[in-house]
Scaffold this motif. Structure first.
Motif, PDB file in Angstrom:
ATOM      1  N   LEU A  65      83.196  22.124  60.916  1.00  0.00           N
ATOM      2  CA  LEU A  65      84.112  23.127  61.459  1.00  0.00           C
ATOM      3  C   LEU A  65      83.331  24.232  62.164  1.00  0.00           C
ATOM      4  CD1 LEU A  65      86.978  24.073  61.863  1.00  0.00           C
ATOM      5  CD2 LEU A  65      86.923  25.067  59.572  1.00  0.00           C
ATOM      6  N   GLY A  66      82.156  24.569  61.636  1.00  0.00           N
ATOM      7  CA  GLY A  66      81.311  25.560  62.299  1.00  0.00           C
ATOM      8  C   GLY A  66      80.921  25.114  63.698  1.00  0.00           C
ATOM      9  N   VAL A  67      80.555  23.861  63.842  1.00  0.00           N
ATOM     10  CA  VAL A  67      80.225  23.307  65.167  1.00  0.00           C
ATOM     11  C   VAL A  67      81.476  23.322  66.051  1.00  0.00           C
ATOM     12  CG1 VAL A  67      79.489  21.235  66.409  1.00  0.00           C
ATOM     13  CG2 VAL A  67      78.313  21.910  64.299  1.00  0.00           C
ATOM     14  N   GLY A  68      82.611  22.930  65.491  1.00  0.00           N
ATOM     15  CA  GLY A  68      83.866  22.951  66.250  1.00  0.00           C
ATOM     16  C   GLY A  68      84.234  24.350  66.713  1.00  0.00           C
ATOM     17  N   LEU A  69      83.985  25.341  65.870  1.00  0.00           N
ATOM     18  CA  LEU A  69      84.286  26.724  66.251  1.00  0.00           C
ATOM     19  C   LEU A  69      83.418  27.187  67.413  1.00  0.00           C
ATOM     20  CD1 LEU A  69      84.930  28.250  62.741  1.00  0.00           C
ATOM     21  CD2 LEU A  69      86.484  28.398  64.697  1.00  0.00           C
ATOM     22  N   VAL A  70      82.168  26.735  67.455  1.00  0.00           N
ATOM     23  CA  VAL A  70      81.312  27.077  68.594  1.00  0.00           C
ATOM     24  C   VAL A  70      81.887  26.460  69.870  1.00  0.00           C
ATOM     25  CG1 VAL A  70      79.039  26.722  69.649  1.00  0.00           C
ATOM     26  CG2 VAL A  70      79.203  27.483  67.282  1.00  0.00           C
ATOM     27  N   LEU A  71      82.361  25.231  69.788  1.00  0.00           N
ATOM     28  CA  LEU A  71      82.946  24.578  70.966  1.00  0.00           C
ATOM     29  C   LEU A  71      84.207  25.308  71.438  1.00  0.00           C
ATOM     30  CD1 LEU A  71      82.437  20.834  69.981  1.00  0.00           C
ATOM     31  CD2 LEU A  71      81.030  22.247  71.494  1.00  0.00           C
ATOM     32  N   PHE A  72      85.079  25.675  70.496  1.00  0.00           N
ATOM     33  CA  PHE A  72      86.276  26.446  70.854  1.00  0.00           C
ATOM     34  C   PHE A  72      85.872  27.805  71.426  1.00  0.00           C
ATOM     35  CE2 PHE A  72      88.781  23.603  68.081  1.00  0.00           C
ATOM     36  CZ  PHE A  72      89.900  23.435  68.880  1.00  0.00           C
ATOM     37  N   SER A  73      84.815  28.370  70.884  1.00  0.00           N
ATOM     38  CA  SER A  73      84.347  29.671  71.341  1.00  0.00           C
ATOM     39  C   SER A  73      83.824  29.608  72.775  1.00  0.00           C
ATOM     40  CB  SER A  73      83.269  30.183  70.387  1.00  0.00           C
ATOM     41  OG  SER A  73      82.932  31.504  70.681  1.00  0.00           O
ATOM     42  N   ILE A  74      83.233  28.488  73.156  1.00  0.00           N
ATOM     43  CA  ILE A  74      82.779  28.317  74.543  1.00  0.00           C
ATOM     44  C   ILE A  74      83.982  28.332  75.490  1.00  0.00           C
ATOM     45  CG2 ILE A  74      81.765  26.665  76.178  1.00  0.00           C
ATOM     46  CD1 ILE A  74      79.891  25.801  73.849  1.00  0.00           C
ATOM     47  N   ALA A  98      78.528  36.068  68.161  1.00  0.00           N
ATOM     48  CA  ALA A  98      78.616  36.115  66.703  1.00  0.00           C
ATOM     49  C   ALA A  98      78.876  34.727  66.114  1.00  0.00           C
ATOM     50  CB  ALA A  98      79.717  37.091  66.265  1.00  0.00           C
ATOM     51  N   THR A  99      79.683  33.920  66.798  1.00  0.00           N
ATOM     52  CA  THR A  99      79.945  32.551  66.338  1.00  0.00           C
ATOM     53  C   THR A  99      78.668  31.728  66.355  1.00  0.00           C
ATOM     54  OG1 THR A  99      82.197  32.681  67.220  1.00  0.00           O
ATOM     55  CG2 THR A  99      81.370  30.493  66.705  1.00  0.00           C
ATOM     56  N   CYS A 100      77.906  31.847  67.437  1.00  0.00           N
ATOM     57  CA  CYS A 100      76.634  31.111  67.537  1.00  0.00           C
ATOM     58  C   CYS A 100      75.646  31.578  66.474  1.00  0.00           C
ATOM     59  CB  CYS A 100      76.036  31.277  68.927  1.00  0.00           C
ATOM     60  SG  CYS A 100      76.957  30.410  70.203  1.00  0.00           S
ATOM     61  N   LEU A 101      75.616  32.873  66.201  1.00  0.00           N
ATOM     62  CA  LEU A 101      74.712  33.398  65.170  1.00  0.00           C
ATOM     63  C   LEU A 101      75.129  32.933  63.774  1.00  0.00           C
ATOM     64  CD1 LEU A 101      74.057  37.012  66.494  1.00  0.00           C
ATOM     65  CD2 LEU A 101      72.434  35.101  66.377  1.00  0.00           C
ATOM     66  N   ALA A 102      76.437  32.845  63.527  1.00  0.00           N
ATOM     67  CA  ALA A 102      76.904  32.343  62.236  1.00  0.00           C
ATOM     68  C   ALA A 102      76.473  30.893  62.040  1.00  0.00           C
ATOM     69  CB  ALA A 102      78.427  32.470  62.129  1.00  0.00           C
ATOM     70  N   LEU A 103      76.614  30.091  63.086  1.00  0.00           N
ATOM     71  CA  LEU A 103      76.182  28.696  63.007  1.00  0.00           C
ATOM     72  C   LEU A 103      74.668  28.607  62.803  1.00  0.00           C
ATOM     73  CD1 LEU A 103      77.022  25.646  63.353  1.00  0.00           C
ATOM     74  CD2 LEU A 103      76.220  25.912  65.693  1.00  0.00           C
ATOM     75  N   THR A 104      73.927  29.416  63.521  1.00  0.00           N
ATOM     76  CA  THR A 104      72.464  29.397  63.423  1.00  0.00           C
ATOM     77  C   THR A 104      71.994  29.792  62.021  1.00  0.00           C
ATOM     78  OG1 THR A 104      72.251  29.913  65.771  1.00  0.00           O
ATOM     79  CG2 THR A 104      70.327  30.336  64.388  1.00  0.00           C
ATOM     80  N   THR A 105      72.563  30.865  61.477  1.00  0.00           N
ATOM     81  CA  THR A 105      72.145  31.284  60.127  1.00  0.00           C
ATOM     82  C   THR A 105      72.577  30.259  59.084  1.00  0.00           C
ATOM     83  OG1 THR A 105      74.083  32.740  59.984  1.00  0.00           O
ATOM     84  CG2 THR A 105      71.982  33.762  60.597  1.00  0.00           C
ATOM     85  N   GLY A 106      73.713  29.600  59.300  1.00  0.00           N
ATOM     86  CA  GLY A 106      74.135  28.538  58.385  1.00  0.00           C
ATOM     87  C   GLY A 106      73.180  27.358  58.408  1.00  0.00           C
TER      88      GLY A 106
END
Length: 147
Positions: A65-74, A98-106
């Motif tokens: 879902l984190g990856v999916g959120l980055v795609l929706f965020s794009i 912020a979405t990309c940073l959340a994915l990166t820290t995860g």
């Protein structure tokens, strides 16, 4: 601001906010799950997948879902930048970052073998920023009052 002109942007931001609520629940489930103690490891999709599978399906859903959120965020970022409204552009851009940073820290938290609590906290902080920036973007996308 025309109500119809920004409909697609409002819809994508609403979808993102709903997915963020689900992401929060999945994150809390992962947080209370028994996490294995693994030695830190280098990036490899197989190793990351293996580590997530050791926690359970909820961790795999959370990460996916984190990856999916980055795609929706794009998509949201593109629509925000095309809106021509400065506040929407700013908050859409901040939400994307912020979405990309959340994915990166995860991802980095996973690579640490689930041991670096600072990275876990970074994931939470960026989640909150993502939610806040998307909410503010939605606010500035509100239709003009009818007169």
């Amino acid at each position: 601001m025309s109500s119809k002109k920004f409909l697609a942007t409002r819809i994508i931001v609403m979808v993102i906010l709903a997915l963020l609520a689900f992401q929060f629940e999945m994150g809390m489930a992962v947080n209370v799950a028994k996490q294995p103690t693994l030695p830190p490891f280098g990036f490899s999709l197989g190793r990351v997948s293996n580590a997530l599978n050791q926690i359970g399906v909820v961790a795999v859903i959370h990460a996916s879902l984190g990856v999916g959120l980055v795609l929706f965020s794009i998509v949201s970022l593109i629509l925000a930048l095309r809106s021509g409204v400065r506040s929407v552009q700013v908050f859409g851009s901040l939400a994307f970052v912020a979405t990309c940073l959340a994915l990166t820290t995860g991802l980095l938290y996973t690579l640490s073998g689930f041991q670096n609590d600072g990275l876990s906290e970074g994931m939470v902080t960026n989640f909150l920023l993502t939610f806040t920036f998307n909410f503010l973007e939605m606010y500035f996308l509100k239709p003009a009052p009818k007169t």
